[in-house]
Write a protein that holds these residues in place. Structure first.
Motif, PDB file in Angstrom:
ATOM      1  N   THR A  56     -19.818 152.454  -2.812  1.00  0.00           N
ATOM      2  CA  THR A  56     -19.112 153.080  -1.689  1.00  0.00           C
ATOM      3  C   THR A  56     -18.926 152.042  -0.590  1.00  0.00           C
ATOM      4  OG1 THR A  56     -21.073 153.809  -0.476  1.00  0.00           O
ATOM      5  CG2 THR A  56     -20.215 155.314  -2.172  1.00  0.00           C
ATOM      6  N   ASN A  57     -18.166 152.415   0.419  1.00  0.00           N
ATOM      7  CA  ASN A  57     -17.911 151.500   1.531  1.00  0.00           C
ATOM      8  C   ASN A  57     -18.965 151.594   2.629  1.00  0.00           C
ATOM      9  OD1 ASN A  57     -17.340 153.966   2.681  1.00  0.00           O
ATOM     10  ND2 ASN A  57     -15.362 153.365   3.526  1.00  0.00           N
ATOM     11  N   GLY A  58     -20.000 152.408   2.417  1.00  0.00           N
ATOM     12  CA  GLY A  58     -21.006 152.599   3.455  1.00  0.00           C
ATOM     13  C   GLY A  58     -22.417 152.395   2.955  1.00  0.00           C
ATOM     14  N   THR A 107     -23.227 147.561  -6.453  1.00  0.00           N
ATOM     15  CA  THR A 107     -22.789 148.609  -7.362  1.00  0.00           C
ATOM     16  C   THR A 107     -23.986 149.164  -8.122  1.00  0.00           C
ATOM     17  OG1 THR A 107     -22.331 147.101  -9.197  1.00  0.00           O
ATOM     18  CG2 THR A 107     -20.515 147.547  -7.659  1.00  0.00           C
ATOM     19  N   PHE A 108     -23.831 150.396  -8.614  1.00  0.00           N
ATOM     20  CA  PHE A 108     -24.877 151.075  -9.373  1.00  0.00           C
ATOM     21  C   PHE A 108     -24.326 151.431 -10.744  1.00  0.00           C
ATOM     22  CE2 PHE A 108     -26.693 155.161 -10.816  1.00  0.00           C
ATOM     23  CZ  PHE A 108     -28.014 154.783 -10.957  1.00  0.00           C
ATOM     24  N   SER A 109     -25.136 151.162 -11.779  1.00  0.00           N
ATOM     25  CA  SER A 109     -24.825 151.588 -13.145  1.00  0.00           C
ATOM     26  C   SER A 109     -26.061 152.233 -13.730  1.00  0.00           C
ATOM     27  CB  SER A 109     -24.401 150.399 -14.009  1.00  0.00           C
ATOM     28  OG  SER A 109     -23.190 149.848 -13.531  1.00  0.00           O
ATOM     29  N   VAL A 127     -32.011 157.079 -13.966  1.00  0.00           N
ATOM     30  CA  VAL A 127     -32.466 155.706 -14.132  1.00  0.00           C
ATOM     31  C   VAL A 127     -31.237 154.804 -14.117  1.00  0.00           C
ATOM     32  CG1 VAL A 127     -32.439 155.799 -16.663  1.00  0.00           C
ATOM     33  CG2 VAL A 127     -33.923 154.164 -15.501  1.00  0.00           C
ATOM     34  N   GLY A 128     -31.379 153.664 -13.489  1.00  0.00           N
ATOM     35  CA  GLY A 128     -30.262 152.726 -13.441  1.00  0.00           C
ATOM     36  C   GLY A 128     -30.644 151.454 -12.731  1.00  0.00           C
ATOM     37  N   GLY A 129     -29.648 150.649 -12.499  1.00  0.00           N
ATOM     38  CA  GLY A 129     -29.870 149.386 -11.828  1.00  0.00           C
ATOM     39  C   GLY A 129     -28.728 149.071 -10.895  1.00  0.00           C
ATOM     40  N   SER A 130     -28.982 148.115 -10.033  1.00  0.00           N
ATOM     41  CA  SER A 130     -28.025 147.725  -9.016  1.00  0.00           C
ATOM     42  C   SER A 130     -27.718 146.241  -9.139  1.00  0.00           C
ATOM     43  CB  SER A 130     -28.621 148.008  -7.630  1.00  0.00           C
ATOM     44  OG  SER A 130     -27.842 147.438  -6.623  1.00  0.00           O
ATOM     45  N   THR A 131     -26.570 145.865  -8.609  1.00  0.00           N
ATOM     46  CA  THR A 131     -26.261 144.439  -8.542  1.00  0.00           C
ATOM     47  C   THR A 131     -27.065 143.758  -7.445  1.00  0.00           C
ATOM     48  OG1 THR A 131     -24.342 144.934  -7.152  1.00  0.00           O
ATOM     49  CG2 THR A 131     -23.944 144.616  -9.517  1.00  0.00           C
ATOM     50  N   ASN A 132     -27.783 144.542  -6.637  1.00  0.00           N
ATOM     51  CA  ASN A 132     -28.728 143.987  -5.680  1.00  0.00           C
ATOM     52  C   ASN A 132     -29.836 143.327  -6.497  1.00  0.00           C
ATOM     53  OD1 ASN A 132     -30.339 143.403  -3.495  1.00  0.00           O
ATOM     54  ND2 ASN A 132     -30.364 145.487  -2.703  1.00  0.00           N
ATOM     55  N   THR A 133     -30.274 142.152  -6.150  1.00  0.00           N
ATOM     56  CA  THR A 133     -31.216 141.363  -6.933  1.00  0.00           C
ATOM     57  C   THR A 133     -32.456 142.156  -7.328  1.00  0.00           C
ATOM     58  OG1 THR A 133     -30.471 139.398  -5.770  1.00  0.00           O
ATOM     59  CG2 THR A 133     -32.544 139.222  -6.959  1.00  0.00           C
ATOM     60  N   ALA A 134     -32.730 142.203  -8.625  1.00  0.00           N
ATOM     61  CA  ALA A 134     -33.950 142.786  -9.194  1.00  0.00           C
ATOM     62  C   ALA A 134     -34.228 144.196  -8.684  1.00  0.00           C
ATOM     63  CB  ALA A 134     -35.147 141.874  -8.921  1.00  0.00           C
ATOM     64  N   ASN A 158     -24.306 161.359   3.335  1.00  0.00           N
ATOM     65  CA  ASN A 158     -23.606 161.666   4.586  1.00  0.00           C
ATOM     66  C   ASN A 158     -22.261 162.356   4.358  1.00  0.00           C
ATOM     67  OD1 ASN A 158     -21.714 159.636   3.975  1.00  0.00           O
ATOM     68  ND2 ASN A 158     -22.546 158.187   5.457  1.00  0.00           N
ATOM     69  N   GLY A 159     -21.755 162.337   3.121  1.00  0.00           N
ATOM     70  CA  GLY A 159     -20.517 163.033   2.790  1.00  0.00           C
ATOM     71  C   GLY A 159     -19.252 162.374   3.309  1.00  0.00           C
ATOM     72  N   THR A 160     -19.387 161.229   3.982  1.00  0.00           N
ATOM     73  CA  THR A 160     -18.203 160.578   4.551  1.00  0.00           C
ATOM     74  C   THR A 160     -17.924 159.194   3.972  1.00  0.00           C
ATOM     75  OG1 THR A 160     -19.505 159.692   6.393  1.00  0.00           O
ATOM     76  CG2 THR A 160     -18.404 161.824   6.740  1.00  0.00           C
ATOM     77  N   ASP A 161     -18.920 158.568   3.345  1.00  0.00           N
ATOM     78  CA  ASP A 161     -18.672 157.269   2.721  1.00  0.00           C
ATOM     79  C   ASP A 161     -17.663 157.453   1.592  1.00  0.00           C
ATOM     80  OD1 ASP A 161     -20.494 156.178   4.436  1.00  0.00           O
ATOM     81  OD2 ASP A 161     -22.009 155.738   2.921  1.00  0.00           O
ATOM     82  N   THR A 162     -16.788 156.489   1.429  1.00  0.00           N
ATOM     83  CA  THR A 162     -15.726 156.548   0.427  1.00  0.00           C
ATOM     84  C   THR A 162     -16.082 155.689  -0.785  1.00  0.00           C
ATOM     85  OG1 THR A 162     -14.089 156.829   2.174  1.00  0.00           O
ATOM     86  CG2 THR A 162     -13.260 156.123   0.038  1.00  0.00           C
ATOM     87  N   PHE A 163     -15.885 156.243  -1.985  1.00  0.00           N
ATOM     88  CA  PHE A 163     -16.085 155.458  -3.200  1.00  0.00           C
ATOM     89  C   PHE A 163     -15.056 154.338  -3.239  1.00  0.00           C
ATOM     90  CE2 PHE A 163     -18.015 159.521  -4.459  1.00  0.00           C
ATOM     91  CZ  PHE A 163     -19.240 159.067  -4.916  1.00  0.00           C
ATOM     92  N   ASP A 164     -15.503 153.134  -3.683  1.00  0.00           N
ATOM     93  CA  ASP A 164     -14.578 152.008  -3.697  1.00  0.00           C
ATOM     94  C   ASP A 164     -14.669 151.137  -4.947  1.00  0.00           C
ATOM     95  OD1 ASP A 164     -16.941 150.640  -3.214  1.00  0.00           O
ATOM     96  OD2 ASP A 164     -16.387 149.963  -1.214  1.00  0.00           O
ATOM     97  N   ALA A 165     -15.457 151.554  -5.947  1.00  0.00           N
ATOM     98  CA  ALA A 165     -15.532 150.773  -7.182  1.00  0.00           C
ATOM     99  C   ALA A 165     -16.124 151.623  -8.304  1.00  0.00           C
ATOM    100  CB  ALA A 165     -16.379 149.517  -6.989  1.00  0.00           C
ATOM    101  N   GLY A 166     -15.739 151.298  -9.537  1.00  0.00           N
ATOM    102  CA  GLY A 166     -16.373 151.866 -10.708  1.00  0.00           C
ATOM    103  C   GLY A 166     -15.722 153.111 -11.261  1.00  0.00           C
TER     104      GLY A 166
END
Length: 173
Positions: A56-58, A107-109, A127-134, A158-166
């Motif tokens: 998301t953008n937020g 991003t989250f997968s 369960v998943g992982g992020s592109t944030n290190t480790a 917050n209901g206001t952040d906009t999805f921007d990838a995936g």
């Protein structure tokens, strides 16, 4: 009991239930504040939400919310969403089942499995992982709906952040 096997990798029984996995159509999570999956059959006992590089953008955590014929329910969820690695932290949202991390640059997968305990009681694990290190992300919780589950919404705390990838899809059985 009537059983129909039609070569489609599923079996239909006399109650109308189709046994086997049913995949919906993947939806881009590249705009908007929600991604909705509607018209989930009444016989469904397990739903898997699959996240592919979702961002998301937020800075708000992601949420999965359940709904019935009365609409999406945004209260009464219990559980937590936590991530480990670097500095471990998390959230305990009561408005949905949490997933992902709280950074616009990442991003989250992964996947969330939502299972029917009995009646309108549902439990979730993520369960998943992020592109944030480790960064490994785990979560879980429960929710009792006021009626039969018919829909799933993916949004943010917050209901206001906009999805921007995936992209996001569901499978059910």
């Amino acid at each position: 009991m009537t059983v129909t096997i039609d070569g489609s990798a599923s079996v239909t029984i006399n109650s109308g239930a189709v046994l086997g996995l049913t995949s919906d159509t993947a939806k881009a999570s590249t705009s908007g504040t929600t991604v909705d999956f509607t018209d989930i059959p009444s016989w469904v006992k397990r739903i898997t939400v699959m996240f592919n590089g979702v961002s998301t953008n937020g800075s708000s955590f992601g949420l999965v919310q359940l709904g019935d014929s009365g609409g999406i329910e945004n209260t009464g969820y219990t559980g937590s969403n936590a991530f480990s690695g670097g500095s471990a932290t998390g959230a305990n949202p009561t408005t949905g089942f949490g997933f992902g991390n709280n950074g616009a640059a990442f991003t989250f997968s992964g996947h969330m499995t939502i299972t029917n305990v009995s009646g309108n009681i549902w439990v979730a694990s993520c369960v998943g992982g992020s592109t944030n290190t480790a960064l490994a992300i785990l979560g879980g919780g429960n929710k009792t709906l006021s009626g039969t589950l018919t829909q799933v919404r993916i949004t943010t705390v917050n209901g206001t952040d906009t999805f921007d990838a995936g992209s996001i899809n569901i499978m059910y059985e």
